[in-house]
Design a protein around this motif. Structure first.
Motif, short mmCIF file in Angstrom:
data_model
loop_
_atom_site.label_atom_id
_atom_site.label_comp_id
_atom_site.label_asym_id
_atom_site.label_seq_id
_atom_site.Cartn_x
_atom_site.Cartn_y
_atom_site.Cartn_z
N THR A 274 0.83 -0.96 0.16
CA THR A 274 -0.02 0.19 0.13
C THR A 274 1.23 0.98 -0.08
OG1 THR A 274 -2.03 1.34 0.87
CG2 THR A 274 -0.44 -0.02 2.16
N TYR A 275 1.89 1.44 0.73
CA TYR A 275 3.17 2.21 0.48
C TYR A 275 4.29 1.94 1.36
CZ TYR A 275 3.82 6.85 1.96
OH TYR A 275 3.91 8.52 0.99
N ILE A 276 5.25 3.09 0.80
CA ILE A 276 6.71 2.62 1.20
C ILE A 276 6.95 3.90 2.37
CG2 ILE A 276 9.16 2.45 0.50
CD1 ILE A 276 7.81 1.22 -2.03
N LEU A 277 7.52 3.74 3.00
CA LEU A 277 7.74 4.87 4.34
C LEU A 277 8.75 5.29 3.50
CD1 LEU A 277 6.73 6.96 6.20
CD2 LEU A 277 6.28 5.75 7.50
N PRO A 278 9.38 6.39 3.73
CA PRO A 278 10.91 6.58 4.26
C PRO A 278 10.69 7.21 5.04
CG PRO A 278 10.45 8.12 2.81
CD PRO A 278 8.88 7.43 2.89
N VAL A 279 11.32 6.72 6.47
CA VAL A 279 12.03 6.86 7.31
C VAL A 279 12.29 8.42 7.97
CG1 VAL A 279 12.62 5.64 10.00
CG2 VAL A 279 12.02 4.55 8.59
N GLN A 280 12.12 8.79 8.23
CA GLN A 280 12.64 10.77 8.46
C GLN A 280 14.12 10.23 9.76
OE1 GLN A 280 11.38 13.66 6.96
NE2 GLN A 280 9.94 11.86 5.86
N GLY A 281 14.82 11.38 8.49
CA GLY A 281 15.70 11.17 9.44
C GLY A 281 17.07 10.35 9.87
N ARG A 282 16.50 9.58 8.89
CA ARG A 282 17.16 7.93 8.97
C ARG A 282 17.91 7.79 7.13
NH1 ARG A 282 17.32 4.07 12.97
NH2 ARG A 282 16.05 4.42 14.83
N LYS A 283 18.89 7.72 6.85
CA LYS A 283 19.19 7.41 5.42
C LYS A 283 18.87 6.85 4.60
CE LYS A 283 22.63 9.10 2.23
NZ LYS A 283 22.65 7.84 1.01
N ASP A 284 18.10 6.08 4.05
CA ASP A 284 18.20 5.34 2.56
C ASP A 284 17.36 3.93 3.68
OD1 ASP A 284 17.74 4.01 0.51
OD2 ASP A 284 20.58 3.29 0.75
N GLN A 285 16.39 4.47 4.94
CA GLN A 285 15.98 3.73 5.83
C GLN A 285 14.12 3.60 5.25
OE1 GLN A 285 16.84 3.15 9.63
NE2 GLN A 285 19.36 3.10 8.68
N TYR A 286 14.01 2.66 4.64
CA TYR A 286 11.96 2.16 4.18
C TYR A 286 11.50 1.36 4.85
CZ TYR A 286 14.83 5.19 1.00
OH TYR A 286 15.62 5.84 0.53
N ILE A 287 9.68 1.24 4.97
CA ILE A 287 9.22 0.77 5.77
C ILE A 287 7.51 0.45 4.39
CG2 ILE A 287 7.55 0.05 7.36
CD1 ILE A 287 8.99 1.91 8.99
N PHE A 288 8.26 -1.06 4.19
CA PHE A 288 6.74 -1.99 3.20
C PHE A 288 5.41 -2.08 4.05
CE2 PHE A 288 5.24 -5.24 1.29
CZ PHE A 288 4.99 -5.15 0.13
N MET A 289 4.90 -0.68 3.96
CA MET A 289 3.50 -1.35 4.17
C MET A 289 2.92 -1.85 3.33
SD MET A 289 3.20 2.78 6.00
CE MET A 289 1.49 2.55 5.57
#
Ligand code: DGJ
Length: 375
Positions: free
Chosen positions: A318-333
């Motif tokens: 449904t969404y890919i969330l870039p985690v704020q304040g963290r370079k190149d880190q994402y959450i697959f939702m």
């Protein structure tokens, strides 16, 4: 008991309590700050100020709970683990003449912030009441506050009477004898790529079902949706106020049968994750990369790896969330749908990492952001 021992136990309890909350548990009941399972399916996240806002479909019980009886929900969080219920951002209404009357279908709401107008803009897939999935419209609403209430503007089929930019002139008038074409064969796929459905929907506007939004570094926003009977994805530029379509658009993966698009930009490249089209039933996710939002897109295959990757761990993106304040880190939702009791749908949040440009999603029973750097 000694005072120090008591203090130690107290600190330990606090630690266990806090640590217990500081983990994602994909597929588990996820209580909000009131203790109720979060109700924000097919969702997307806006980061604004120092807060994440999660918007989603508010589902109710039973099969009928897949239709919209309440509206679009909003939750807020500062840490991504604990979510406060902010109420209904856009309610459906009692008025049977309204496009968003109770019992319509509202899916995959996404909100973006327009820095120029200082408005929050909400788009979602809308199906008119008692018309199944035939209306295939996108709808827009606007608010001064992230949590709403959002003012409903309108719904429609986008890109009426405009051709995609990656479309040859000859295809605009191509005559095809459809009775000689067998669906899902190579010749048919070629005709789909050369505009069979784009021409069919040219006057009425292109279909728009599963959708997402993406705001680029230059502030331009794009609407990405499943069109042409879910055969082909369309990417369309939004106007500067994000409230309508400019008419510039392109097709992605013609005849590829993609739904549930989620898009990010990483290292200057656009990364798209989608699902196949099997209704509420899970299937293998797909991924694509492109140097430009307008393509050409290159297929990178299934980003999921390991046991049950063929069914994306029983979920749909449904969404890919870039985690704020963290370079190149994402959450697959993703959503684990429960179509017979919609309200019981679960959320599958997993780290999304990269192997070169290829997104990689692996299963974890439990995980935390701290693990993201090296999951
Ligand atoms: C799959 C889509 O991704 C969902 O949003 C929903 O439209 C279901 N199909 C309906 O069957």
């Amino acid at each position: 008991m000694k005072k120090q021992t008591l203090l130690f136990i107290l600190v330990l309890c606090c630690f266990i309590h806090t640590y217990g909350q500081q983990q994602f548990q994909p597929g588990a009941i996820w209580p909000d700050s009131d203790g109720r399972h979060i109700n924000a399916h097919g969702g997307g996240i806006l980061y604004y100020g120092d807060t994440y806002y999660w918007f989603g479909e508010f589902k109710t019980e039973g099969k009928a709970g897949n239709r919209a009886w309440i509206g679009i929900s909003c939750y807020s969080s500062k840490d991504l683990y604990t979510w406060k219920n902010e109420g209904i951002a856009l309610p459906v209404v009692d008025d049977p003449t309204s496009e968003i009357t109770k019992g319509c279908v509202i899916e995959r709401p996404k909100v973006i912030y327009n820095a120029k107008t200082r408005k929050f803009v909400l788009w979602f897939h809308l199906e008119l009441k008692e018309q199944g999935y035939s209306a295939a419209r996108t709808a827009v609403a606007v608010s001064d506050k992230p949590t709403g209430p959002y003012t409903y503007i309108r719904s429609y089929r986008p890109n009426r009477k405009t051709w995609p930019i990656n479309f040859e002139k000859a295809w605009q008038t191509k005559a095809v004898n459809e009775s000689e074409l067998k669906a899902h064969t190579d010749p048919w796929r070629k005709e789909v790529a050369e505009g069979l459905f784009v021409r069919r929907d040219f006057e009425k506007g292109q279909m728009s079902r599963d959708m997402t939004l993406f705001v680029d570094d230059d502030g331009k926003a794009y609407h990405i949706h499943s069109a042409e009977e879910n055969l082909t994805l369309h990417v369309s530029e939004l106007t500067d106020d994000y409230l309508s379509f400019t008419g510039k658009w392109a097709t992605i993966a013609p005849a590829g049968h993609n739904e549930a698009p989620a898009l990010i930009k990483r290292n200057g490249k656009y990364i798209l994750v989608t699902s196949g089209c099997t209704g509420w039933e899970p299937n293998a996710a797909r991924s694509f990369v492109s140097d430009s939002i307008w393509g050409p897109w290159r297929s990178l295959g299934n980003p999921a790896q390991g046991e049950n990757a063929g069914r994306t761990f029983e979920s749909q993106s449904t969404y890919i969330l870039p985690v704020q304040g963290r370079k190149d880190q994402y959450i697959f939702m993703a959503d684990r749908w429960v179509p017979d009791n919609a309200i019981d749908g679960r959320y599958i949040w997993l780290p999304l990492t990269f192997d070169g440009d290829k997104p990689v999603i692996k299963w974890f029973d439990k995980w935390s952001l701290e693990q993201l750097a090296n999951p």
